[in-house]
Enzyme design. Structure first.
Site, PDB file in Angstrom:
ATOM      1  N   HIS A 182      32.254  27.180  47.010  1.00 30.03           N
ATOM      2  CA  HIS A 182      32.680  28.057  45.913  1.00 30.03           C
ATOM      3  C   HIS A 182      32.292  27.549  44.528  1.00 30.03           C
ATOM      4  CE1 HIS A 182      34.867  31.095  48.228  1.00 30.03           C
ATOM      5  NE2 HIS A 182      35.169  30.105  49.046  1.00 30.03           N
ATOM      6  N   ASP A 186      30.346  29.855  41.905  1.00 31.11           N
ATOM      7  CA  ASP A 186      30.739  30.139  40.520  1.00 31.11           C
ATOM      8  C   ASP A 186      29.551  29.975  39.576  1.00 31.11           C
ATOM      9  OD1 ASP A 186      33.315  30.673  41.283  1.00 31.11           O
ATOM     10  OD2 ASP A 186      34.140  28.754  40.611  1.00 31.11           O
ATOM     11  N   GLU A 213      31.817  39.213  42.697  1.00 27.60           N
ATOM     12  CA  GLU A 213      30.387  39.119  42.396  1.00 27.60           C
ATOM     13  C   GLU A 213      29.820  40.433  41.878  1.00 27.60           C
ATOM     14  OE1 GLU A 213      30.608  40.078  46.864  1.00 27.60           O
ATOM     15  OE2 GLU A 213      31.818  39.068  45.341  1.00 27.60           O
TER      16      GLU A 213
END
Length: 308
Positions: A182, A186, A213
């Site tokens: 993750h 990001d 997203e």
């Protein structure tokens, strides 16, 4: 410099208020309620000084109109009045006024109250900006989009100019997160947001993180074909970042884009066309991703071919 709108049918009183405040603020004067509403809707004011007693539409009626409009309801209004009874004060505060200045007014009192409400307005705007900014990417968030879209849709309807809505989605983003984690995901979201922002060319171009997203963009002006071609450039620009993707998802991180260009008429139609743009995005992913699908002229679908 903060801008203040004075709405007063008395040229003498308006000029006096201007002379008290013009050293510290940019002053605009409207001598009818109708002109005041027009100015307030089309310019960026930090405060309105509004005379209560005016012919035709009085100050109370104008205040009610200002509070009904999304564009103007956040502008603080100080009422200027010689009406000193409790009922009129209560009516003004009930309609949304932030303060009263009684006639005959004293310059020191006018300056003090104006300065106080300008400071409060600045603070509130700062807090609002923070609440409407996506904390990860620094661009607008969905809440900001929801407010901005309504304002600009109405403006486009009034000016009779085309309005474009685009939806973007990072392709196979779950596979990217599952492969790289993750924190890396990001960084991809941030990179895409920066690229989208870089491509926004004019002050009226707008992009927001819609969720996860997904991103949404609004463009005022330009016909369907121009904006369709423009989105193809953006798609290519993101692919050319050459961010390595998960082995199962393709060589580079890419986006799918769906859009629609329309000439707004009804102020309540924005949601309908946002859904159309979202449908075009769904089709772009269904057709294979990393492409642009558009609802073009006469609601015909345009689809980017593999060699474009």
């Amino acid at each position: 410099m903060d801008k203040i709108l004075i709405v007063d049918d008395s040229a003498i009183q308006a000029a006096r208020l201007k002379s008290i405040l013009e050293e510290d603020y940019e002053i605009t004067i409207a001598q009818t309620a109708e002109d005041g509403l027009s100015f307030a809707s089309s310019q960026d004011f930090s405060l309105i000084l509004l005379d209560v007693v005016m012919p035709g539409m009085d100050g109370f009626m104008l205040l009610k109109r200002l509070q009904e409009e999304i564009i103007t309801r956040s502008i603080p209004v100080i009422l200027i009045t010689s009406l000193s009874d409790i009922q009129n004060e209560q009516r003004g505060f009930t309609l949304g006024a932030v303060d009263y200045i009684a006639k005959p007014f004293h310059p020191v009192i006018v300056q003090a109250r104006v300065n106080t409400h300008i400071k409060l307005y600045r603070y509130r705007k700062q807090v609002e900006h923070q609440s409407m900014t996506d904390q990860l990417t620094g661009i607008a968030n969905r809440r900001r989009h929801d407010l901005y879209s309504v304002t600009k849709w109405k403006e486009a309807a009034r000016l009779k100019i085309p309005f474009t809505i685009c939806m973007f989605d990072i392709d196979h983003f779950k596979a990217y997160n599952d492969t790289f984690g993750h924190p890396a995901g990001d960084k991809v979201i941030i990179a895409v947001a920066k690229t989208l922002s870089k491509f926004m060319r004019r002050t009226t171009d707008f992009v927001a993180r819609y969720g996860g997203e997904e991103f949404v963009a609004i463009i005022m002006g330009g016909d369907a074909r121009i904006n369709y071609e423009y989105m193809k450039q953006i798609r290519k620009g993101i692919e050319e970042l050459q961010i390595p993707h998960a082995p199962s998802a393709g060589e580079w991180v890419t986006v799918s884009i769906g859009g629609v260009t329309v000439l707004p008429v009804d102020s309540s139609q924005y949601g309908t066309y946002l859904n159309i743009a979202d449908t075009m995005l769904y089709d772009a992913k269904r057709y294979g991703r990393n492409q642009v699908v558009w609802c073009g002229d006469e609601m015909k679908q345009w689809r980017q071919t593999d060699d474009e």
